[in-house]
Design a protein around this motif. Sequence first.
Motif, PDB file in Angstrom:
ATOM      1  N   MET A   1      -2.048  11.658  32.837  1.00  0.00           N
ATOM      2  CA  MET A   1      -1.656  12.878  33.565  1.00  0.00           C
ATOM      3  C   MET A   1      -0.518  12.546  34.520  1.00  0.00           C
ATOM      4  SD  MET A   1      -3.972  15.271  36.097  1.00  0.00           S
ATOM      5  CE  MET A   1      -5.108  15.668  34.795  1.00  0.00           C
ATOM      6  N   SER A   2       0.521  13.380  34.539  1.00  0.00           N
ATOM      7  CA  SER A   2       1.657  13.106  35.422  1.00  0.00           C
ATOM      8  C   SER A   2       1.280  13.375  36.865  1.00  0.00           C
ATOM      9  CB  SER A   2       2.846  13.997  35.040  1.00  0.00           C
ATOM     10  OG  SER A   2       2.621  15.326  35.440  1.00  0.00           O
ATOM     11  N   ALA A   3       2.063  12.790  37.790  1.00  0.00           N
ATOM     12  CA  ALA A   3       1.799  13.005  39.210  1.00  0.00           C
ATOM     13  C   ALA A   3       1.932  14.476  39.566  1.00  0.00           C
ATOM     14  CB  ALA A   3       2.759  12.165  40.043  1.00  0.00           C
ATOM     15  N   ALA A   4       2.921  15.153  38.972  1.00  0.00           N
ATOM     16  CA  ALA A   4       3.112  16.568  39.287  1.00  0.00           C
ATOM     17  C   ALA A   4       1.957  17.408  38.768  1.00  0.00           C
ATOM     18  CB  ALA A   4       4.435  17.055  38.693  1.00  0.00           C
ATOM     19  N   SER A   5       1.457  17.100  37.548  1.00  0.00           N
ATOM     20  CA  SER A   5       0.316  17.842  37.007  1.00  0.00           C
ATOM     21  C   SER A   5      -0.929  17.598  37.845  1.00  0.00           C
ATOM     22  CB  SER A   5       0.059  17.415  35.559  1.00  0.00           C
ATOM     23  OG  SER A   5       1.179  17.705  34.756  1.00  0.00           O
ATOM     24  N   GLU A   6      -1.109  16.356  38.281  1.00  0.00           N
ATOM     25  CA  GLU A   6      -2.242  16.006  39.129  1.00  0.00           C
ATOM     26  C   GLU A   6      -2.178  16.774  40.443  1.00  0.00           C
ATOM     27  OE1 GLU A   6      -2.284  12.121  41.054  1.00  0.00           O
ATOM     28  OE2 GLU A   6      -4.296  11.839  40.254  1.00  0.00           O
ATOM     29  N   PHE A   7      -0.979  16.879  41.000  1.00  0.00           N
ATOM     30  CA  PHE A   7      -0.785  17.613  42.245  1.00  0.00           C
ATOM     31  C   PHE A   7      -1.195  19.074  42.076  1.00  0.00           C
ATOM     32  CE2 PHE A   7       1.930  20.104  45.121  1.00  0.00           C
ATOM     33  CZ  PHE A   7       1.704  19.470  46.322  1.00  0.00           C
ATOM     34  N   GLN A  62      16.784  25.095  35.111  1.00  0.00           N
ATOM     35  CA  GLN A  62      16.076  25.982  34.190  1.00  0.00           C
ATOM     36  C   GLN A  62      14.946  25.249  33.477  1.00  0.00           C
ATOM     37  OE1 GLN A  62      19.315  27.440  31.762  1.00  0.00           O
ATOM     38  NE2 GLN A  62      19.704  29.185  33.105  1.00  0.00           N
ATOM     39  N   ALA A  63      15.172  23.971  33.146  1.00  0.00           N
ATOM     40  CA  ALA A  63      14.137  23.205  32.449  1.00  0.00           C
ATOM     41  C   ALA A  63      12.944  22.923  33.357  1.00  0.00           C
ATOM     42  CB  ALA A  63      14.729  21.900  31.923  1.00  0.00           C
ATOM     43  N   ILE A  64      13.189  22.692  34.657  1.00  0.00           N
ATOM     44  CA  ILE A  64      12.073  22.486  35.590  1.00  0.00           C
ATOM     45  C   ILE A  64      11.255  23.764  35.727  1.00  0.00           C
ATOM     46  CG2 ILE A  64      11.486  22.077  38.011  1.00  0.00           C
ATOM     47  CD1 ILE A  64      13.653  20.008  38.154  1.00  0.00           C
ATOM     48  N   LEU A  72       6.897  23.280  29.156  1.00  0.00           N
ATOM     49  CA  LEU A  72       7.298  21.897  28.894  1.00  0.00           C
ATOM     50  C   LEU A  72       6.409  20.954  29.697  1.00  0.00           C
ATOM     51  CD1 LEU A  72      11.216  22.054  29.322  1.00  0.00           C
ATOM     52  CD2 LEU A  72       9.995  21.846  27.153  1.00  0.00           C
ATOM     53  N   THR A  73       6.011  19.847  29.086  1.00  0.00           N
ATOM     54  CA  THR A  73       5.371  18.793  29.871  1.00  0.00           C
ATOM     55  C   THR A  73       6.450  18.018  30.604  1.00  0.00           C
ATOM     56  OG1 THR A  73       5.552  17.132  28.114  1.00  0.00           O
ATOM     57  CG2 THR A  73       3.589  18.564  28.093  1.00  0.00           C
ATOM     58  N   ARG A  74       6.019  17.146  31.528  1.00  0.00           N
ATOM     59  CA  ARG A  74       7.020  16.324  32.205  1.00  0.00           C
ATOM     60  C   ARG A  74       7.740  15.433  31.196  1.00  0.00           C
ATOM     61  NH1 ARG A  74       6.264  11.884  37.036  1.00  0.00           N
ATOM     62  NH2 ARG A  74       5.127  10.766  35.416  1.00  0.00           N
ATOM     63  N   LYS A  75       7.010  14.894  30.217  1.00  0.00           N
ATOM     64  CA  LYS A  75       7.648  14.056  29.201  1.00  0.00           C
ATOM     65  C   LYS A  75       8.675  14.855  28.403  1.00  0.00           C
ATOM     66  CE  LYS A  75       6.785  10.904  25.347  1.00  0.00           C
ATOM     67  NZ  LYS A  75       7.925  11.456  24.588  1.00  0.00           N
ATOM     68  N   ASP A  76       8.314  16.095  28.014  1.00  0.00           N
ATOM     69  CA  ASP A  76       9.266  16.951  27.303  1.00  0.00           C
ATOM     70  C   ASP A  76      10.520  17.151  28.146  1.00  0.00           C
ATOM     71  OD1 ASP A  76       7.542  17.303  25.163  1.00  0.00           O
ATOM     72  OD2 ASP A  76       6.647  19.124  26.006  1.00  0.00           O
ATOM     73  N   TRP A  77      10.294  17.449  29.423  1.00  0.00           N
ATOM     74  CA  TRP A  77      11.423  17.686  30.321  1.00  0.00           C
ATOM     75  C   TRP A  77      12.312  16.453  30.392  1.00  0.00           C
ATOM     76  CZ3 TRP A  77      13.205  15.402  34.798  1.00  0.00           C
ATOM     77  CH2 TRP A  77      14.177  16.091  35.496  1.00  0.00           C
ATOM     78  N   MET A  78      11.707  15.293  30.553  1.00  0.00           N
ATOM     79  CA  MET A  78      12.492  14.063  30.664  1.00  0.00           C
ATOM     80  C   MET A  78      13.256  13.774  29.378  1.00  0.00           C
ATOM     81  SD  MET A  78      10.003  11.542  32.883  1.00  0.00           S
ATOM     82  CE  MET A  78      11.164  10.191  32.735  1.00  0.00           C
ATOM     83  N   ASP A  79      12.610  13.984  28.244  1.00  0.00           N
ATOM     84  CA  ASP A  79      13.291  13.761  26.968  1.00  0.00           C
ATOM     85  C   ASP A  79      14.475  14.701  26.805  1.00  0.00           C
ATOM     86  OD1 ASP A  79      11.458  11.803  26.354  1.00  0.00           O
ATOM     87  OD2 ASP A  79      10.245  13.065  25.025  1.00  0.00           O
ATOM     88  N   ASP A  80      14.264  15.974  27.146  1.00  0.00           N
ATOM     89  CA  ASP A  80      15.347  16.961  26.999  1.00  0.00           C
ATOM     90  C   ASP A  80      16.509  16.658  27.936  1.00  0.00           C
ATOM     91  OD1 ASP A  80      13.790  18.204  25.131  1.00  0.00           O
ATOM     92  OD2 ASP A  80      13.274  19.943  26.365  1.00  0.00           O
ATOM     93  N   TYR A 118      12.047  15.179  39.049  1.00  0.00           N
ATOM     94  CA  TYR A 118      11.023  16.118  38.583  1.00  0.00           C
ATOM     95  C   TYR A 118       9.889  16.247  39.592  1.00  0.00           C
ATOM     96  CZ  TYR A 118       7.591  18.349  35.537  1.00  0.00           C
ATOM     97  OH  TYR A 118       6.669  19.226  35.002  1.00  0.00           O
ATOM     98  N   ASP A 119       9.343  15.114  40.015  1.00  0.00           N
ATOM     99  CA  ASP A 119       8.181  15.146  40.898  1.00  0.00           C
ATOM    100  C   ASP A 119       8.518  15.764  42.246  1.00  0.00           C
ATOM    101  OD1 ASP A 119       6.744  14.008  38.881  1.00  0.00           O
ATOM    102  OD2 ASP A 119       6.603  12.023  39.779  1.00  0.00           O
ATOM    103  N   THR A 120       9.681  15.431  42.805  1.00  0.00           N
ATOM    104  CA  THR A 120      10.047  15.986  44.108  1.00  0.00           C
ATOM    105  C   THR A 120      10.207  17.489  44.030  1.00  0.00           C
ATOM    106  OG1 THR A 120      11.167  13.924  44.751  1.00  0.00           O
ATOM    107  CG2 THR A 120      11.733  15.911  45.981  1.00  0.00           C
ATOM    108  N   ASN A 121      10.902  17.974  43.013  1.00  0.00           N
ATOM    109  CA  ASN A 121      11.149  19.418  42.906  1.00  0.00           C
ATOM    110  C   ASN A 121       9.889  20.195  42.574  1.00  0.00           C
ATOM    111  OD1 ASN A 121      14.186  20.281  43.096  1.00  0.00           O
ATOM    112  ND2 ASN A 121      14.195  18.283  42.093  1.00  0.00           N
TER     113      ASN A 121
END
Length: 291
Positions: A1-7, A62-64, A72-80, A118-121
């Motif tokens: 689980m990403s830090a942002a999802s956990e938050f 827009q992707a965030i 999008l998951t964080r991984k999807d976002w990072m890949d894109d 990603y995590d900060t925003n």
Amino acid sequence: MSAASEFAQLHKLTPEGAVAALQARGQLSVSYAWQDVWQEEHGLQFTVSRLARLDLLQAVHQAIVKSVNGDLTRKDWMDDIEALLTQAGWWGTKAVTDPADGNVKLTTFDPARLRLIYDTNTRQAYAAGLWERVERAKRTHPYLRYITRRDGRVRHEHAAWDNLVLPVDHPFWKTHWPPNGWRCRCRVMSMSQAEYDRGYSIERQGAERDAGAQGVYKRFNTQEPVVPLREYVNPRTGEVLHVPEGIDPGFAYNPGQARQLAMRQQIQSKLAAAVPALGQAARDAGLNKGE
């Protein structure tokens, strides 16, 4: 689980408020240092330091928004975003000229940088949405409790605020609304009067929670903390600022309050530019409050 999802899970907050906060930050700002867009200015502005192309900034923003909205998951976002920056020639280390001093400076876009962006925003967006929910509920839940992750990674100052309970309208929350620094994992929780009067929380950990164990009783701290200030000189402006101890420079503000202020200012600006009769009609209808 990403830090942002956990938050997001910890707050049990639906993404609508976070998405609205991100969408409100539609004013794209090219910056060459993170200090260029300072604290409350993030209420309307979106920037990525030294990403000096508005089309790329817009795509990142827009992707965030799509990710927080669940598309999008964080991984999807990072890949894109990695693919986007690679195609545009911005992946890896790139030289940019800072218009403030004319010097050429290096900036790096790599997986670690994308995670931080990603995590900060997303954390700031959820923080803004959470504040709006807190304000809506303050008649029945007039108190807030500060909660850390209670592990070895918690900052010393943040640990001192753990289980601190203060009224929603207390000025402490203007400067100490999590996240209170880069990768800060602290959070707040609304409390009813009955919960406040009880005077303690019951803390359970992992398997203890699942097994229904009684847990540990932890008394609330209801004393207003004394928070020393330290000087911070903004290297971009030379301005001497006073930042609370334990808060990273640039984080000593409440994103939800910043968004509300930015929206009010935006509405006032539009009303001032409107035909006088229309502007007055809007004010009479209460449309100038930005709520």
